[in-house]
Design a protein around this motif. Sequence first.
Motif, PDB file in Angstrom:
ATOM      1  N   UNK A  20     145.531-112.150 120.004  1.00 13.23           N
ATOM      2  CA  UNK A  20     146.025-111.064 119.144  1.00 13.23           C
ATOM      3  C   UNK A  20     146.995-111.604 118.107  1.00 13.23           C
ATOM      4  N   UNK A  21     147.909-112.458 118.516  1.00 13.60           N
ATOM      5  CA  UNK A  21     148.914-112.978 117.585  1.00 13.60           C
ATOM      6  C   UNK A  21     148.272-113.813 116.487  1.00 13.60           C
ATOM      7  N   UNK A  22     147.338-114.697 116.864  1.00 15.47           N
ATOM      8  CA  UNK A  22     146.691-115.540 115.856  1.00 15.47           C
ATOM      9  C   UNK A  22     145.930-114.693 114.845  1.00 15.47           C
ATOM     10  N   UNK A  23     145.133-113.745 115.328  1.00 18.02           N
ATOM     11  CA  UNK A  23     144.350-112.910 114.420  1.00 18.02           C
ATOM     12  C   UNK A  23     145.247-112.033 113.553  1.00 18.02           C
ATOM     13  N   UNK A  24     146.295-111.491 114.155  1.00 21.66           N
ATOM     14  CA  UNK A  24     147.222-110.640 113.398  1.00 21.66           C
ATOM     15  C   UNK A  24     147.888-111.408 112.266  1.00 21.66           C
ATOM     16  N   UNK A  25     148.146-112.687 112.483  1.00 29.22           N
ATOM     17  CA  UNK A  25     148.843-113.504 111.486  1.00 29.22           C
ATOM     18  C   UNK A  25     147.888-114.170 110.494  1.00 29.22           C
ATOM     19  N   UNK A  26     146.601-113.846 110.569  1.00 27.01           N
ATOM     20  CA  UNK A  26     145.599-114.502 109.728  1.00 27.01           C
ATOM     21  C   UNK A  26     145.200-113.655 108.524  1.00 27.01           C
ATOM     22  N   UNK A  27     144.659-114.351 107.529  1.00 30.67           N
ATOM     23  CA  UNK A  27     144.188-113.699 106.310  1.00 30.67           C
ATOM     24  C   UNK A  27     142.776-114.168 106.000  1.00 30.67           C
ATOM     25  N   UNK A  28     141.878-113.213 105.707  1.00 37.62           N
ATOM     26  CA  UNK A  28     140.490-113.534 105.394  1.00 37.62           C
ATOM     27  C   UNK A  28     140.105-112.871 104.076  1.00 37.62           C
ATOM     28  N   UNK A  29     139.477-113.619 103.191  1.00 37.21           N
ATOM     29  CA  UNK A  29     138.946-113.065 101.947  1.00 37.21           C
ATOM     30  C   UNK A  29     137.469-112.765 102.127  1.00 37.21           C
ATOM     31  N   UNK A  30     137.056-111.566 101.714  1.00 37.43           N
ATOM     32  CA  UNK A  30     135.658-111.174 101.767  1.00 37.43           C
ATOM     33  C   UNK A  30     135.196-110.966 100.327  1.00 37.43           C
ATOM     34  N   UNK A  31     134.331-111.857  99.867  1.00 38.51           N
ATOM     35  CA  UNK A  31     133.840-111.819  98.487  1.00 38.51           C
ATOM     36  C   UNK A  31     132.470-111.171  98.465  1.00 38.51           C
ATOM     37  N   UNK A  32     132.415-109.932  98.021  1.00 39.16           N
ATOM     38  CA  UNK A  32     131.193-109.140  98.053  1.00 39.16           C
ATOM     39  C   UNK A  32     131.277-108.135  99.179  1.00 39.16           C
TER      40      UNK A  32
END
Length: 210
Positions: A20-32
Amino acid sequence: MISEEQLREMRCERHTEWVEKILHDSSVAVAGLGGLGSHVAFALTRVGVGKLILIDFDTVDISNLNRQEYRIQHIGLPKTEALREQLLEINPYMEIETHFIKMDEENAAPLLEGADVICEAFDSPEAKSMLVDVVLSELPEKYLVAGSGMAGYESSNTIQTERVTSHFYLCGDKVSGIEQGMSLMAPRVAVCAAHEANMIVRILLERKEV
Protein backbone atom coordinates in the motif's frame (compact mmCIF):
# COMPACT_ATOMS: atom_id res chain seq x y z
CA MET A 1 -18.21 9.87 3.35
CA ILE A 2 -15.47 7.28 3.61
CA SER A 3 -12.23 8.78 4.87
CA GLU A 4 -8.81 8.43 3.27
CA GLU A 5 -7.67 6.49 6.32
CA GLN A 6 -10.48 3.98 5.86
CA LEU A 7 -9.57 3.44 2.19
CA ARG A 8 -5.91 2.97 2.99
CA GLU A 9 -6.67 0.58 5.85
CA MET A 10 -8.85 -1.47 3.49
CA ARG A 11 -6.04 -1.72 0.94
CA CYS A 12 -3.52 -2.58 3.66
CA GLU A 13 -5.71 -5.49 4.71
CA ARG A 14 -5.73 -6.81 1.17
CA HIS A 15 -2.34 -5.82 -0.22
CA THR A 16 -0.28 -5.59 3.00
CA GLU A 17 0.99 -2.32 4.43
CA TRP A 18 4.27 -2.23 2.51
CA VAL A 19 2.54 -2.71 -0.86
CA GLU A 20 0.00 0.00 0.00
CA LYS A 21 2.74 2.47 0.92
CA ILE A 22 4.76 1.89 -2.26
CA LEU A 23 1.73 2.22 -4.54
CA HIS A 24 0.40 5.24 -2.65
CA ASP A 25 3.75 7.00 -3.07
CA SER A 26 4.00 6.20 -6.80
CA SER A 27 3.15 8.19 -9.90
CA VAL A 28 2.08 6.74 -13.27
CA ALA A 29 1.52 8.59 -16.54
CA VAL A 30 -1.15 7.22 -18.87
CA ALA A 31 -0.73 8.52 -22.42
CA GLY A 32 -3.97 7.91 -24.29
CA LEU A 33 -7.28 7.46 -22.48
CA GLY A 34 -9.17 5.16 -24.83
CA GLY A 35 -9.84 1.45 -24.45
CA LEU A 36 -6.41 0.68 -23.03
CA GLY A 37 -5.71 3.83 -21.06
CA SER A 38 -9.11 4.22 -19.42
CA HIS A 39 -9.04 0.61 -18.18
CA VAL A 40 -5.45 0.94 -16.99
CA ALA A 41 -6.33 4.11 -15.06
CA PHE A 42 -9.28 2.39 -13.37
CA ALA A 43 -7.13 -0.57 -12.32
CA LEU A 44 -4.32 1.61 -10.96
CA THR A 45 -6.82 3.72 -9.04
CA ARG A 46 -8.36 0.65 -7.43
CA VAL A 47 -5.00 -0.74 -6.30
CA GLY A 48 -4.12 2.61 -4.71
CA VAL A 49 -1.58 4.34 -6.95
CA GLY A 50 -1.32 7.79 -5.39
CA LYS A 51 -0.89 9.93 -8.50
CA LEU A 52 -1.96 9.56 -12.11
CA ILE A 53 -0.94 11.84 -14.96
CA LEU A 54 -3.67 11.56 -17.61
CA ILE A 55 -2.88 12.75 -21.15
CA ASP A 56 -5.25 12.87 -24.13
CA PHE A 57 -6.46 15.45 -26.65
CA ASP A 58 -9.74 13.74 -27.57
CA THR A 59 -13.34 14.07 -26.45
CA VAL A 60 -15.72 11.21 -25.69
CA ASP A 61 -17.64 10.01 -28.74
CA ILE A 62 -20.49 7.52 -29.11
CA SER A 63 -18.05 5.17 -30.89
CA ASN A 64 -16.00 4.93 -27.70
CA LEU A 65 -18.79 3.30 -25.68
CA ASN A 66 -18.18 -0.21 -27.03
CA ARG A 67 -14.85 -0.62 -25.20
CA GLN A 68 -13.85 2.43 -23.15
CA GLU A 69 -14.63 3.41 -19.55
CA TYR A 70 -17.12 6.14 -20.44
CA ARG A 71 -20.88 6.51 -20.33
CA ILE A 72 -23.48 8.26 -22.47
CA GLN A 73 -23.45 11.30 -20.20
CA HIS A 74 -19.74 11.81 -20.93
CA ILE A 75 -20.20 12.25 -24.71
CA GLY A 76 -18.68 15.55 -25.77
CA LEU A 77 -16.50 15.93 -22.68
CA PRO A 78 -12.70 15.83 -22.85
CA LYS A 79 -11.60 12.31 -21.96
CA THR A 80 -9.27 13.76 -19.34
CA GLU A 81 -12.23 15.39 -17.58
CA ALA A 82 -14.62 12.44 -17.91
CA LEU A 83 -12.06 9.95 -16.65
CA ARG A 84 -10.90 12.16 -13.79
CA GLU A 85 -14.50 12.49 -12.61
CA GLN A 86 -14.96 8.72 -12.48
CA LEU A 87 -11.63 7.96 -10.84
CA LEU A 88 -12.29 10.44 -8.04
CA GLU A 89 -15.53 8.60 -7.33
CA ILE A 90 -13.37 5.56 -6.52
CA ASN A 91 -10.68 7.44 -4.59
CA PRO A 92 -11.35 11.13 -3.97
CA TYR A 93 -8.02 11.47 -2.15
CA MET A 94 -5.69 10.54 -4.98
CA GLU A 95 -3.82 13.14 -7.03
CA ILE A 96 -4.79 13.41 -10.69
CA GLU A 97 -2.93 15.66 -13.10
CA THR A 98 -4.62 16.10 -16.47
CA HIS A 99 -3.30 17.38 -19.79
CA PHE A 100 -5.91 17.93 -22.52
CA ILE A 101 -3.30 18.12 -25.25
CA LYS A 102 -1.97 16.20 -28.23
CA MET A 103 1.36 14.68 -27.39
CA ASP A 104 4.20 15.15 -29.87
CA GLU A 105 7.99 14.93 -30.03
CA GLU A 106 8.36 18.37 -28.47
CA ASN A 107 6.08 18.10 -25.43
CA ALA A 108 6.22 14.37 -24.63
CA ALA A 109 9.27 14.37 -22.36
CA PRO A 110 8.14 17.33 -20.20
CA LEU A 111 4.67 15.79 -19.82
CA LEU A 112 6.07 12.42 -18.75
CA GLU A 113 9.12 13.29 -16.67
CA GLY A 114 7.20 13.36 -13.36
CA ALA A 115 6.08 9.72 -13.61
CA ASP A 116 7.76 6.66 -12.13
CA VAL A 117 6.27 4.48 -14.88
CA ILE A 118 4.82 5.49 -18.26
CA CYS A 119 1.90 3.66 -19.87
CA GLU A 120 1.59 3.97 -23.65
CA ALA A 121 -2.08 3.54 -24.61
CA PHE A 122 -2.51 5.27 -27.96
CA ASP A 123 -4.66 3.95 -30.83
CA SER A 124 -2.45 5.32 -33.60
CA PRO A 125 0.65 3.29 -34.56
CA GLU A 126 2.41 6.56 -35.40
CA ALA A 127 1.68 7.98 -31.95
CA LYS A 128 2.82 4.74 -30.31
CA SER A 129 6.10 4.80 -32.20
CA MET A 130 6.66 8.48 -31.39
CA LEU A 131 6.17 7.97 -27.66
CA VAL A 132 8.40 4.91 -27.52
CA ASP A 133 11.14 6.76 -29.40
CA VAL A 134 10.94 9.79 -27.08
CA VAL A 135 10.98 7.75 -23.88
CA LEU A 136 13.83 5.49 -24.98
CA SER A 137 15.96 8.41 -26.20
CA GLU A 138 15.09 11.25 -23.80
CA LEU A 139 13.88 9.46 -20.67
CA PRO A 140 15.92 6.24 -20.69
CA GLU A 141 15.72 5.84 -16.91
CA LYS A 142 11.91 5.65 -17.01
CA TYR A 143 10.01 2.38 -17.25
CA LEU A 144 7.66 2.17 -20.24
CA VAL A 145 4.79 -0.30 -20.65
CA ALA A 146 3.17 -0.26 -24.11
CA GLY A 147 0.41 -2.14 -25.94
CA SER A 148 0.39 -3.69 -29.40
CA GLY A 149 -2.21 -6.09 -30.81
CA MET A 150 -5.55 -6.58 -29.08
CA ALA A 151 -8.20 -6.24 -31.80
CA GLY A 152 -10.94 -8.74 -32.53
CA TYR A 153 -12.14 -11.70 -30.51
CA GLU A 154 -9.40 -14.30 -30.86
CA SER A 155 -8.16 -16.21 -27.83
CA SER A 156 -7.22 -14.14 -24.80
CA ASN A 157 -4.24 -16.44 -24.33
CA THR A 158 -2.44 -14.92 -27.30
CA ILE A 159 -2.09 -11.65 -25.39
CA GLN A 160 1.14 -11.72 -23.43
CA THR A 161 3.63 -9.41 -21.73
CA GLU A 162 7.16 -9.28 -23.14
CA ARG A 163 10.18 -7.55 -21.69
CA VAL A 164 11.77 -5.93 -24.73
CA THR A 165 14.62 -4.15 -22.92
CA SER A 166 15.48 -3.58 -19.27
CA HIS A 167 13.04 -0.64 -19.11
CA PHE A 168 10.58 -1.38 -21.94
CA TYR A 169 7.67 -3.85 -21.82
CA LEU A 170 5.17 -4.69 -24.56
CA CYS A 171 1.72 -6.18 -23.95
CA GLY A 172 -0.53 -7.71 -26.61
CA ASP A 173 -0.34 -10.28 -29.38
CA LYS A 174 1.74 -7.90 -31.57
CA VAL A 175 -0.33 -8.90 -34.61
CA SER A 176 -4.04 -8.10 -34.54
CA GLY A 177 -5.09 -4.59 -35.49
CA ILE A 178 -7.99 -2.79 -37.10
CA GLU A 179 -6.09 -2.81 -40.40
CA GLN A 180 -6.84 -6.56 -40.57
CA GLY A 181 -10.56 -5.75 -40.60
CA MET A 182 -11.07 -6.59 -36.93
CA SER A 183 -12.62 -3.98 -34.69
CA LEU A 184 -11.49 -3.20 -31.17
CA MET A 185 -13.87 -4.89 -28.73
CA ALA A 186 -14.21 -4.49 -24.98
CA PRO A 187 -13.19 -7.97 -23.76
CA ARG A 188 -9.88 -8.33 -25.57
CA VAL A 189 -8.91 -4.68 -25.15
CA ALA A 190 -9.57 -5.04 -21.42
CA VAL A 191 -7.37 -8.16 -21.29
CA CYS A 192 -4.47 -6.22 -22.80
CA ALA A 193 -5.10 -3.27 -20.49
CA ALA A 194 -5.01 -5.63 -17.51
CA HIS A 195 -1.62 -6.91 -18.70
CA GLU A 196 -0.34 -3.33 -18.83
CA ALA A 197 -1.75 -2.40 -15.43
CA ASN A 198 -0.42 -5.55 -13.77
CA MET A 199 3.05 -5.03 -15.24
CA ILE A 200 3.04 -1.44 -14.01
CA VAL A 201 2.18 -2.62 -10.50
CA ARG A 202 4.93 -5.25 -10.66
CA ILE A 203 7.51 -2.65 -11.75
CA LEU A 204 6.52 -0.34 -8.90
CA LEU A 205 6.92 -3.25 -6.48
CA GLU A 206 10.35 -4.14 -7.92
CA ARG A 207 9.05 -7.33 -9.56
CA LYS A 208 10.42 -6.48 -12.98
CA GLU A 209 10.55 -9.91 -14.58
CA VAL A 210 7.55 -10.92 -16.70
